[in-house]
Design a protein around this motif. Sequence first.
Motif, PDB file in Angstrom:
ATOM      1  N   MET B   1     -15.097  -0.127  -3.318  1.00 38.21           N
ATOM      2  CA  MET B   1     -13.821  -0.102  -4.037  1.00 38.21           C
ATOM      3  C   MET B   1     -13.725  -1.324  -4.952  1.00 38.21           C
ATOM      4  SD  MET B   1      -9.952   0.056  -2.525  1.00 38.21           S
ATOM      5  CE  MET B   1     -10.290   1.136  -1.135  1.00 38.21           C
ATOM      6  N   SER B   2     -13.288  -1.100  -6.176  1.00 37.16           N
ATOM      7  CA  SER B   2     -13.151  -2.214  -7.106  1.00 37.16           C
ATOM      8  C   SER B   2     -12.037  -3.144  -6.650  1.00 37.16           C
ATOM      9  CB  SER B   2     -12.835  -1.684  -8.506  1.00 37.16           C
ATOM     10  OG  SER B   2     -11.515  -1.205  -8.546  1.00 37.16           O
ATOM     11  N   THR B   3     -12.052  -4.388  -7.145  1.00 39.72           N
ATOM     12  CA  THR B   3     -10.995  -5.323  -6.757  1.00 39.72           C
ATOM     13  C   THR B   3      -9.646  -4.838  -7.271  1.00 39.72           C
ATOM     14  OG1 THR B   3     -11.392  -6.655  -8.737  1.00 39.72           O
ATOM     15  CG2 THR B   3     -12.547  -7.318  -6.724  1.00 39.72           C
ATOM     16  N   ALA B   4      -9.667  -4.192  -8.437  1.00 36.29           N
ATOM     17  CA  ALA B   4      -8.407  -3.680  -8.994  1.00 36.29           C
ATOM     18  C   ALA B   4      -7.845  -2.590  -8.088  1.00 36.29           C
ATOM     19  CB  ALA B   4      -8.648  -3.126 -10.400  1.00 36.29           C
ATOM     20  N   ARG B   5      -8.697  -1.671  -7.713  1.00 35.43           N
ATOM     21  CA  ARG B   5      -8.263  -0.573  -6.856  1.00 35.43           C
ATOM     22  C   ARG B   5      -7.727  -1.115  -5.522  1.00 35.43           C
ATOM     23  NH1 ARG B   5      -7.257   5.088  -6.229  1.00 35.43           N
ATOM     24  NH2 ARG B   5      -6.751   5.069  -4.035  1.00 35.43           N
ATOM     25  N   ALA B   6      -8.460  -2.066  -4.940  1.00 35.56           N
ATOM     26  CA  ALA B   6      -8.054  -2.630  -3.650  1.00 35.56           C
ATOM     27  C   ALA B   6      -6.708  -3.343  -3.768  1.00 35.56           C
ATOM     28  CB  ALA B   6      -9.123  -3.593  -3.139  1.00 35.56           C
ATOM     29  N   ALA B   7      -6.514  -4.051  -4.878  1.00 30.88           N
ATOM     30  CA  ALA B   7      -5.264  -4.797  -5.054  1.00 30.88           C
ATOM     31  C   ALA B   7      -4.072  -3.843  -5.179  1.00 30.88           C
ATOM     32  CB  ALA B   7      -5.360  -5.680  -6.304  1.00 30.88           C
ATOM     33  N   VAL B   8      -4.264  -2.786  -5.949  1.00 26.05           N
ATOM     34  CA  VAL B   8      -3.164  -1.833  -6.150  1.00 26.05           C
ATOM     35  C   VAL B   8      -2.892  -1.040  -4.870  1.00 26.05           C
ATOM     36  CG1 VAL B   8      -2.379   0.165  -7.463  1.00 26.05           C
ATOM     37  CG2 VAL B   8      -3.637  -1.648  -8.617  1.00 26.05           C
ATOM     38  N   ALA B   9      -3.966  -0.650  -4.197  1.00 26.89           N
ATOM     39  CA  ALA B   9      -3.811   0.164  -2.985  1.00 26.89           C
ATOM     40  C   ALA B   9      -3.057  -0.578  -1.890  1.00 26.89           C
ATOM     41  CB  ALA B   9      -5.188   0.606  -2.477  1.00 26.89           C
ATOM     42  N   ALA B  10      -3.066  -1.918  -1.952  1.00 27.45           N
ATOM     43  CA  ALA B  10      -2.407  -2.711  -0.901  1.00 27.45           C
ATOM     44  C   ALA B  10      -0.917  -2.938  -1.175  1.00 27.45           C
ATOM     45  CB  ALA B  10      -3.124  -4.053  -0.756  1.00 27.45           C
ATOM     46  N   VAL B  11      -0.438  -2.512  -2.354  1.00 27.89           N
ATOM     47  CA  VAL B  11       0.989  -2.691  -2.673  1.00 27.89           C
ATOM     48  C   VAL B  11       1.823  -1.834  -1.721  1.00 27.89           C
ATOM     49  CG1 VAL B  11       2.762  -2.223  -4.411  1.00 27.89           C
ATOM     50  CG2 VAL B  11       0.582  -3.257  -5.096  1.00 27.89           C
ATOM     51  N   VAL B  12       2.842  -2.447  -1.125  1.00 28.89           N
ATOM     52  CA  VAL B  12       3.657  -1.679  -0.173  1.00 28.89           C
ATOM     53  C   VAL B  12       4.848  -1.043  -0.868  1.00 28.89           C
ATOM     54  CG1 VAL B  12       2.983  -3.079   1.821  1.00 28.89           C
ATOM     55  CG2 VAL B  12       5.045  -3.681   0.514  1.00 28.89           C
ATOM     56  N   ASP B  13       5.316   0.044  -0.280  1.00 28.30           N
ATOM     57  CA  ASP B  13       6.508   0.700  -0.805  1.00 28.30           C
ATOM     58  C   ASP B  13       7.694  -0.239  -0.577  1.00 28.30           C
ATOM     59  OD1 ASP B  13       7.807   3.561  -1.537  1.00 28.30           O
ATOM     60  OD2 ASP B  13       9.090   2.461  -0.145  1.00 28.30           O
ATOM     61  N   PRO B  14       8.495  -0.496  -1.619  1.00 30.77           N
ATOM     62  CA  PRO B  14       9.585  -1.473  -1.456  1.00 30.77           C
ATOM     63  C   PRO B  14      10.706  -1.008  -0.536  1.00 30.77           C
ATOM     64  CG  PRO B  14       9.590  -0.542  -3.675  1.00 30.77           C
ATOM     65  CD  PRO B  14       8.374  -0.006  -2.993  1.00 30.77           C
ATOM     66  N   GLU B  15      10.816   0.283  -0.308  1.00 33.60           N
ATOM     67  CA  GLU B  15      11.906   0.766   0.548  1.00 33.60           C
ATOM     68  C   GLU B  15      11.435   1.103   1.965  1.00 33.60           C
ATOM     69  OE1 GLU B  15      13.881   3.888  -1.679  1.00 33.60           O
ATOM     70  OE2 GLU B  15      15.328   2.435  -2.445  1.00 33.60           O
ATOM     71  N   ILE B  16      10.153   1.404   2.099  1.00 32.78           N
ATOM     72  CA  ILE B  16       9.581   1.634   3.431  1.00 32.78           C
ATOM     73  C   ILE B  16       8.402   0.671   3.527  1.00 32.78           C
ATOM     74  CG2 ILE B  16       8.742   3.358   5.077  1.00 32.78           C
ATOM     75  CD1 ILE B  16       9.792   5.536   3.216  1.00 32.78           C
ATOM     76  N   ARG B  17       8.668  -0.542   3.907  1.00 40.75           N
ATOM     77  CA  ARG B  17       7.702  -1.616   3.711  1.00 40.75           C
ATOM     78  C   ARG B  17       6.514  -1.593   4.668  1.00 40.75           C
ATOM     79  NH1 ARG B  17       9.126  -4.830  -0.227  1.00 40.75           N
ATOM     80  NH2 ARG B  17       7.489  -6.278   0.355  1.00 40.75           N
ATOM     81  N   VAL B  18       6.463  -0.620   5.557  1.00 40.22           N
ATOM     82  CA  VAL B  18       5.321  -0.559   6.480  1.00 40.22           C
ATOM     83  C   VAL B  18       4.156   0.239   5.889  1.00 40.22           C
ATOM     84  CG1 VAL B  18       6.760  -0.763   8.526  1.00 40.22           C
ATOM     85  CG2 VAL B  18       6.234   1.511   7.613  1.00 40.22           C
ATOM     86  N   ILE B  19       4.392   0.906   4.784  1.00 39.71           N
ATOM     87  CA  ILE B  19       3.379   1.830   4.265  1.00 39.71           C
ATOM     88  C   ILE B  19       3.017   1.436   2.831  1.00 39.71           C
ATOM     89  CG2 ILE B  19       5.133   3.498   3.480  1.00 39.71           C
ATOM     90  CD1 ILE B  19       3.279   5.752   4.317  1.00 39.71           C
ATOM     91  N   THR B  20       1.742   1.584   2.478  1.00 44.42           N
ATOM     92  CA  THR B  20       1.338   1.237   1.113  1.00 44.42           C
ATOM     93  C   THR B  20       1.540   2.440   0.190  1.00 44.42           C
ATOM     94  OG1 THR B  20      -0.948   1.991   1.313  1.00 44.42           O
ATOM     95  CG2 THR B  20      -0.477  -0.264   2.072  1.00 44.42           C
ATOM     96  N   ILE B  21       1.540   2.157  -1.102  1.00 44.10           N
ATOM     97  CA  ILE B  21       1.734   3.254  -2.064  1.00 44.10           C
ATOM     98  C   ILE B  21       0.539   4.215  -2.033  1.00 44.10           C
ATOM     99  CG2 ILE B  21       3.314   1.969  -3.560  1.00 44.10           C
ATOM    100  CD1 ILE B  21       0.963   1.489  -5.482  1.00 44.10           C
ATOM    101  N   ASP B  22      -0.606   3.691  -1.607  1.00 42.27           N
ATOM    102  CA  ASP B  22      -1.792   4.544  -1.475  1.00 42.27           C
ATOM    103  C   ASP B  22      -1.610   5.502  -0.293  1.00 42.27           C
ATOM    104  OD1 ASP B  22      -4.340   5.477  -2.111  1.00 42.27           O
ATOM    105  OD2 ASP B  22      -5.308   4.086  -0.724  1.00 42.27           O
TER     106      ASP B  22
END
Lengths: 263, 158
Positions: B1-22
């Motif tokens: 996985m590229s560093t860009a992909r890994a960085a974005v995949a780790a962003v959490v949902d701001p309203e359900i903070r236990v889950i990532t957007i991925d």
Amino acid sequence: MSARSEPVLRAPQSRTKTSPVSASGPFEFTLALGDDALVAAQRLAEWTSRAPEMEEDVALSNIALDQLGAARLLLTYAGELEGAGRDEDALAYLRDDREFRNCLLVELPNGDFAVTMAKLFFLAAYQLPLYTALAGCGDEQLAAIGGKARKESAYHLDHAALWVRRLGDGTGESHRRMQAAVDGTWPYVHELFAADPAAPVDPATLRADFDATVTTVLAEATLTRPESGWAPAGGRDGVHTEHLSYLLAEMQVLHRAHPGARW
Amino acid sequence: MSTARAAVAAVVDPEIRVITIDELGILRAVDEDPATGRVTVTITPTYTGCPAMDVIRADIRRALAAAGHPDAEVRTVHAPAWSTDWISERGRAKLAEAGIAPPPPAASGGVVPLTLAVRCPRCGSPETEQISRFGSTACKALWRCRDCAEPFDHLKAL
């Protein structure tokens, strides 16, 4: 036809019988749908903090948010189609009442809870087949918006139908109020289905689906489906009830007083 | 996985903070232009009116900048429409762990939806009831467990 006892639902002006078929290009069509959703969102949001129970307060606000979401997508796209540089905010906040293309149904005052539910029920029973048809239309953007919004519409219809049944088949008083609400709003549904063969989806083709939903739910609710007669229209041509002007005044005042204001 | 992909995949949902957007299934693509280094992120909203989208876009840009990708564009698409079926298994497990009952399979168009019992994320009991069809965010409904009496959020099938 039962008496229209709700004074708030009386249209101040009625159109002549020949409703002009507006040559609806994709811009006019998209604008009308966006305006329906925007005005419906504004009306529903009026219930926020004053619904009859907490759960319904949350429900109406959520549905308003869904409508606003659809409105933003539709108005943004309408602005692109027009090609005059107007974005969603310019279209929502900087047009006067005569420039709005929403149907009269959504601008009618909320009335009591039964009137709100009758309006939402008829709107959702129209929007669901509309968005479903849009999802399969030739315009890629409208198809994407339709495919997204129809899922939310299905939930709105489910929710409104639940209340129509609950109130209609409830107490004598709730039945009386629900029937009055259905009778009072029914004349306004006809405008939604005015034929427009040039539009990406001809609204006339949605009527059968709408009628099937309404007939089923009203029967389950022990309510009588009104006879069709008086059919006020004009919203699609920018001829509105006086209620829209007040709604817009409240919705637009901040943006007009402070152009470009941001949170 | 590229560093860009890994960085974005780790962003959490701001309203359900236990889950990532991925894990939530709203991250559709991360494309990096090898020549310019420009990163294009494609996301899709859960609901059309989801107010978290602006925050998510800002969080994605911030995460990419921190990972060494300052040149980024976040695009929003609406087709195909997001479905709760896109929430990953890991995402579902995290939701349940956080006390949010994950959604049942979404009914496809034309099929009569089958109502399955929603299990209490606290005690696992299927003896639950819906309190409110809508909840604290557009994607949730409010339920209650009849056994342990705990109210809980339930992600609506969409």
